[in-house]
Design a protein around this motif. Structure first.
Motif, mmCIF file in Angstrom:
data_model
loop_
_atom_site.group_PDB
_atom_site.id
_atom_site.type_symbol
_atom_site.label_atom_id
_atom_site.label_comp_id
_atom_site.label_asym_id
_atom_site.label_seq_id
_atom_site.Cartn_x
_atom_site.Cartn_y
_atom_site.Cartn_z
ATOM 1 N N LEU A 1 11.949 0.986 6.176
ATOM 2 C CA LEU A 1 11.544 1.521 5.578
ATOM 3 C C LEU A 1 10.850 2.158 5.658
ATOM 4 O O LEU A 1 10.668 1.758 6.974
ATOM 5 C CB LEU A 1 10.255 0.745 4.220
ATOM 6 N N SER A 2 10.288 3.385 6.454
ATOM 7 C CA SER A 2 10.553 4.600 7.052
ATOM 8 C C SER A 2 9.390 5.458 6.741
ATOM 9 O O SER A 2 9.948 5.752 5.041
ATOM 10 C CB SER A 2 11.736 5.056 7.739
ATOM 11 N N VAL A 3 8.181 5.849 6.961
ATOM 12 C CA VAL A 3 7.422 6.831 6.237
ATOM 13 C C VAL A 3 6.405 7.129 6.963
ATOM 14 O O VAL A 3 6.697 6.462 8.151
ATOM 15 C CB VAL A 3 5.932 5.728 5.330
ATOM 16 N N GLN A 4 6.003 8.215 6.592
ATOM 17 C CA GLN A 4 5.264 8.875 7.744
ATOM 18 C C GLN A 4 3.658 8.719 7.476
ATOM 19 O O GLN A 4 3.365 8.133 6.915
ATOM 20 C CB GLN A 4 5.414 10.756 7.099
ATOM 21 N N GLU A 5 3.174 8.828 8.519
ATOM 22 C CA GLU A 5 2.049 8.434 9.357
ATOM 23 C C GLU A 5 0.796 8.913 7.917
ATOM 24 O O GLU A 5 1.461 10.100 7.683
ATOM 25 C CB GLU A 5 1.237 8.874 10.761
ATOM 26 N N GLY A 6 0.239 8.097 7.693
ATOM 27 C CA GLY A 6 -0.875 8.615 6.435
ATOM 28 C C GLY A 6 -0.529 8.185 4.690
ATOM 29 O O GLY A 6 -1.103 7.688 4.418
ATOM 30 N N ASP A 7 1.367 8.080 5.090
ATOM 31 C CA ASP A 7 1.805 7.829 3.562
ATOM 32 C C ASP A 7 1.608 6.077 2.892
ATOM 33 O O ASP A 7 1.098 5.302 4.328
ATOM 34 C CB ASP A 7 3.126 7.768 3.481
ATOM 35 N N SER A 8 1.839 5.458 2.150
ATOM 36 C CA SER A 8 1.732 4.167 1.133
ATOM 37 C C SER A 8 2.770 3.929 2.225
ATOM 38 O O SER A 8 4.037 4.021 1.724
ATOM 39 C CB SER A 8 1.082 3.923 0.680
ATOM 40 N N ALA A 9 3.342 1.756 1.919
ATOM 41 C CA ALA A 9 3.986 1.804 2.249
ATOM 42 C C ALA A 9 4.014 -0.402 1.462
ATOM 43 O O ALA A 9 2.774 -0.384 1.422
ATOM 44 C CB ALA A 9 4.833 0.703 3.433
ATOM 45 N N VAL A 10 5.221 -0.210 1.040
ATOM 46 C CA VAL A 10 5.182 -1.230 -0.509
ATOM 47 C C VAL A 10 6.673 -1.816 0.000
ATOM 48 O O VAL A 10 7.654 -1.343 0.307
ATOM 49 C CB VAL A 10 5.452 -0.509 -1.739
ATOM 50 N N ILE A 11 6.152 -2.977 0.075
ATOM 51 C CA ILE A 11 7.239 -4.493 0.322
ATOM 52 C C ILE A 11 7.344 -5.075 -0.547
ATOM 53 O O ILE A 11 6.417 -5.809 -0.847
ATOM 54 C CB ILE A 11 7.099 -4.915 1.662
ATOM 55 N N LYS A 12 8.841 -5.501 -1.235
ATOM 56 C CA LYS A 12 8.194 -6.259 -2.157
ATOM 57 C C LYS A 12 9.154 -7.504 -1.992
ATOM 58 O O LYS A 12 10.391 -7.745 -1.114
ATOM 59 C CB LYS A 12 8.928 -5.803 -3.326
ATOM 60 N N CYS A 13 8.743 -8.690 -2.567
ATOM 61 C CA CYS A 13 9.754 -10.488 -2.250
ATOM 62 C C CYS A 13 9.165 -10.516 -3.601
ATOM 63 O O CYS A 13 8.436 -10.845 -4.657
ATOM 64 C CB CYS A 13 8.523 -10.550 -1.421
ATOM 65 N N THR A 14 10.814 -11.447 -4.399
ATOM 66 C CA THR A 14 10.614 -12.455 -5.599
ATOM 67 C C THR A 14 11.044 -13.732 -4.712
ATOM 68 O O THR A 14 11.655 -14.298 -3.577
ATOM 69 C CB THR A 14 11.949 -11.963 -6.692
ATOM 70 N N TYR A 15 10.195 -14.770 -5.601
ATOM 71 C CA TYR A 15 10.734 -16.224 -5.364
ATOM 72 C C TYR A 15 11.099 -17.074 -6.713
ATOM 73 O O TYR A 15 10.897 -16.434 -7.502
ATOM 74 C CB TYR A 15 9.672 -16.611 -4.872
ATOM 75 N N SER A 16 12.223 -18.094 -5.932
ATOM 76 C CA SER A 16 12.265 -18.885 -7.580
ATOM 77 C C SER A 16 11.589 -19.717 -7.764
ATOM 78 O O SER A 16 12.053 -20.437 -9.509
ATOM 79 C CB SER A 16 13.789 -19.213 -6.644
ATOM 80 N N ASP A 17 10.867 -20.609 -7.037
ATOM 81 C CA ASP A 17 10.498 -21.884 -6.923
ATOM 82 C C ASP A 17 9.055 -21.520 -8.133
ATOM 83 O O ASP A 17 8.021 -21.442 -7.391
ATOM 84 C CB ASP A 17 10.301 -22.949 -6.465
ATOM 85 N N SER A 18 8.486 -21.745 -9.546
ATOM 86 C CA SER A 18 7.478 -20.971 -10.182
ATOM 87 C C SER A 18 6.099 -22.533 -10.303
ATOM 88 O O SER A 18 4.954 -22.480 -10.254
ATOM 89 C CB SER A 18 7.489 -21.489 -11.451
ATOM 90 N N ALA A 19 6.956 -23.349 -8.783
ATOM 91 C CA ALA A 19 5.902 -24.339 -8.316
ATOM 92 C C ALA A 19 5.372 -23.899 -7.501
ATOM 93 O O ALA A 19 4.051 -24.327 -6.753
ATOM 94 C CB ALA A 19 6.397 -25.608 -8.577
#
Lengths: 113, 112
Positions: free
Chosen positions: B11-29
């Motif tokens: 992920l490449s962003v300009q200084e001052g911008d926002s960054a979002v990183i997403k994760c999913t997981y499999s174990d509902s526990a």
């Protein structure tokens, strides 16, 4: 507060040779982890200790890897014999209890040639 | 066992911008979700974590959101700075054996 201390920082060995890594966790931390981190990947758990008991070693290749945590403090991880594919960073981490913040050491970068 | 998927890988962003990183997981526990920052050649360091009884947590410029129904959680960094450049890892911990499973990481580059 001193952090998790690992040694050596770097190790280069020939294949089929043995190698050992040492970890001193943060004082009072009962839980100790050894992780393997390949380049560009996230850490993968090898073994977890609660005090001196290995409570999760399902990911440890037991034919060549061994670990111990005598007296529930320091820990050593050994590989014998090392293979080319073992080249990676070996990270030690500790936490006050399982499922709480894990603090990582600087890691040992192993190169097997 | 638990499986954690993380994206984007870079992920490449300009200084001052926002960054979002997403994760999913499999174990509902799973009930513990930390985020680690790792600078080149250095140790992973915890930057924020969230537990399953909370939907959102914020600490200055970083925040994490958790959607247990969808089994995904996200890291939000606002007003990014060049020193935010690093690899970020999400992780999930299984109830019972407390095995911390990491995603593959996101290389964040903040361009001045």
């Amino acid at each position: 507060e001193a952090g998790v201390v690992q040694s050596p920082r770097y190790k280069i060995i020939e294949k089929k040779q043995p190698v050992a890594f040492w970890c001193n966790p943060i004082s009072g931390h009962n839980t100790l982890y050894w992780y393997l981190q390949n380049l560009g990947q996230g850490p993968e758990l090898l073994i977890r200790y609660e005090n001196e008991e290995a409570v999760d070693d399902s990911q440890l290749p037991k034919d060549r890897f061994s670990a111990e945590r005598l007296k529930g403090v320091d820990s050593t991880l050994k590989i014998q014999p090392a293979e080319l594919g073992d080249s990676a960073v070996y990270l030690c981490a500790s936490s006050q209890a399982a499922n709480t913040e894990a603090f990582f050491g600087q890691g040992t970068r192993l190169t097997v040639v | 066992g638990e499986n954690v998927e993380q994206h984007p890988s870079t992920l490449s962003v300009q200084e001052g911008d926002s960054a979002v990183i997403k994760c999913t997981y499999s174990d509902s526990a799973s009930n513990y979700f930390p985020w680690y920052k790792q600078e080149l050649g250095k140790r992973p360091q915890l930057i924020i974590d969230i537990r399953s009884n909370v939907g959102e947590k914020k600490d200055q410029r970083i925040a994490v959101t958790l959607n247990k129904t969808a089994k995904h959680f996200s890291l939000h960094i606002t007003e990014t700075q060049p020193e935010d450049s690093a690899v970020y890892f999400c992780a999930a911990s299984e109830v019972g054996n407390y095995k911390l499973t990491f995603g593959k990481g996101t290389l964040l580059t903040v361009n001045p």
